[in-house]
Design a protein around this motif. Structure first.
Motif: not given
Length: 196
Positions: A35-37, A43-44, A128-132
């Motif tokens: 899911x980083x892209x 996302x990191x 829902x999803x969370x990113x840094x």
């Protein structure tokens, strides 16, 4: 000697009886690698995909644990702080920062997104999803790829507003450095003593 052994056994029993530390909920599908892209810029780190709307007060404790796993400690904050100041209704597949009441972001940033009815979302519906990610000197637009329309955004931290928890590698370097400094000081005190 027997008292010392009894005390050690008793303290060991207390440690065994201590409750386990709380853990972040398990996602329906893990986005930590694939899911980083999902977002541009990439996302990191990613946590999710969670079924349902995790960007609400009933899931506050879960949000805290999820963000701790992403390297952010918000345990001293309350949900109402974010709900009143940093939670926004959004629509479409992109978010424009610095307009429509959404603030400008920069530097290391932690966000949560909720998809209201994305037919392609990995949970099979809303989720829902969370990113840094690194917003650089000031990100204008964030694009959410492939998963239907967004409905909510929470900005948990951006720039220097909320200090991040050091990464495990940083902790290891700090502990190693303190150990090395202690060993050097201990070695100096021994060599400074001389018997004539």
């Amino acid at each position: 000697m027997n008292k010392l052994i009894a005390l050690a056994l008793a303290s060991g029993a207390v440690v065994v009886a201590a409750p386990a530390l709380a853990a972040a909920p398990d996602p329906v599908v893990d986005c930590s690698v694939s899911g980083l892209d999902d977002i541009t810029p990439a996302a990191l780190a990613c946590a999710g995909y969670y079924s349902g709307n995790y960007l609400r007060n009933p899931q506050w404790d879960d949000q805290v644990l999820i963000l701790e796993d992403l390297g952010l400690d918000i345990s001293g904050q309350s949900w109402s702080y974010f709900d009143d100041n940093w939670k926004f209704d959004v629509s479409g597949n992109s978010i424009t920062f610095g307009s429509g009441g959404i603030p400008t972001i920069s530097g290391m940033t932690w966000i949560g997104l909720h998809v209201g009815g994305g037919q392609n979302f990995p949970t099979g519906g809303q989720g829902s999803v969370f990113y840094r990610f690194d917003a650089g000197d000031g990100l204008g637009t964030l694009t959410f790829n492939d998963y239907g329309a967004l409905s909510s955004l929470v900005i948990y931290a951006t720039g220097g507003d909320t200090p991040a928890v050091p990464e495990p590698a940083s902790w290891a370097m700090m502990i190693g450095g303190l150990g090395l400094a202690g060993a050097m000081l201990r070695g100096r005190s021994r060599s400074a003593v001389s018997f004539s």
